[in-house]
Motif scaffolding. Structure first.
Motif: not given
Length: 256
Positions: A242-256
């Motif tokens: 595979g050279t690439g594919f649709s992805a699911r990305c997310f960030a976990i961020c501190p609230e402050d």
């Protein structure tokens, strides 16, 4: 006694004090994508709903999808632009998680749709936020995801969108040893580069992939993520060759 540190960590980040931000476009025929690709198509194979033809009736619903490998929010792996590069099956699980750095140039991109990220921009960011950590995922915030057409064509149909300079990417790799980059348009390089007669191969994309790193394109919601302190998770199939594919990305961020 069992070591429960990771269970405690999961409980902590799912609790108060953290927010989770989806950085992924919904996958559908309407998903923003590179102009050269056809929209996603789905063919129903089996279904349980009333009225389903007998030869398709089953206790489950299954759909066969047809979609380009770099469709919507997607990963590019080294093999995409480098014949000797790793395919998707060779990307390690540790390469799916990074400290996240967000360089906000949304104002500049609103004023100049072909704005190009430079080394000076990155150095200025560091003067305000601190040194970019080794192994970071560096995201270029442009707020481009808010546009209905990522190409942002003019009255003559010519595209106008922002991107990275090769020097900026080289600086991130050679001086900061980053892990990956990400951006909201469908190309790494700005439109005035990708539309030149001698555009192929696109120089910024060629460079980052030939350094054996991945990149994520067509991202969103960087305006909901702080400049520093968050982490990013990028998930995608372990596809052989595979050279690439649709992805699911997310960030976990501190609230402050």
């Amino acid at each position: 006694m069992a070591n429960l540190k990771l269970w405690d960590f999961v409980k902590e980040v799912k609790g108060t004090g953290y927010k989770w931000v989806d950085l992924t476009h919904e996958l559908s025929p309407e998903t923003p994508h590179w102009y050269g690709f056809k929209p996603l198509e789905g063919k129903l194979l089996f279904d349980y709903r009333e009225g389903t033809p007998d030869d398709m009736m089953a206790p489950m619903r299954c759909i066969q999808y047809s979609v380009a490998s770099q469709y919507g929010t997607h990963v590019d792996v080294p093999l995409h632009f480098w014949g000797d590069g790793r395919d998707m099956s060779k990307i390690t699980v540790k390469e799916l998680v990074y400290p996240l750095v967000v360089v906000d140039k949304s104002k500049e991109c609103a004023e100049n749709p072909e704005f190009t990220m430079t080394v000076a921009d990155l150095e200025k960011w560091e003067s305000e936020n601190g040194k970019i950590p080794e192994g970071a995922f560096v995201a270029f915030r442009s707020d481009w995801y808010k546009k209905s057409n990522l190409d942002n064509p003019d009255e003559n149909g010519n595209p106008h969108y922002p991107g990275w300079s090769v020097d900026a990417i080289k600086w991130l790799v050679e001086e900061r040893n980053i892990g990956a980059i990400g951006h909201e348009p469908a190309d790494t390089d700005p439109s005035y580069v990708t539309t030149r007669e001698d555009a192929y191969p696109y120089p910024g994309e060629q460079y980052i992939l030939e350094t054996d790193r991945i990149q994520i394109e067509v991202m969103r919601n960087f305006d909901q993520v702080p400049a520093v302190g968050a982490m990013i998770v990028c998930a995608f199939p372990k596809l052989k060759d595979g050279t690439g594919f649709s992805a699911r990305c997310f960030a976990i961020c501190p609230e402050d």
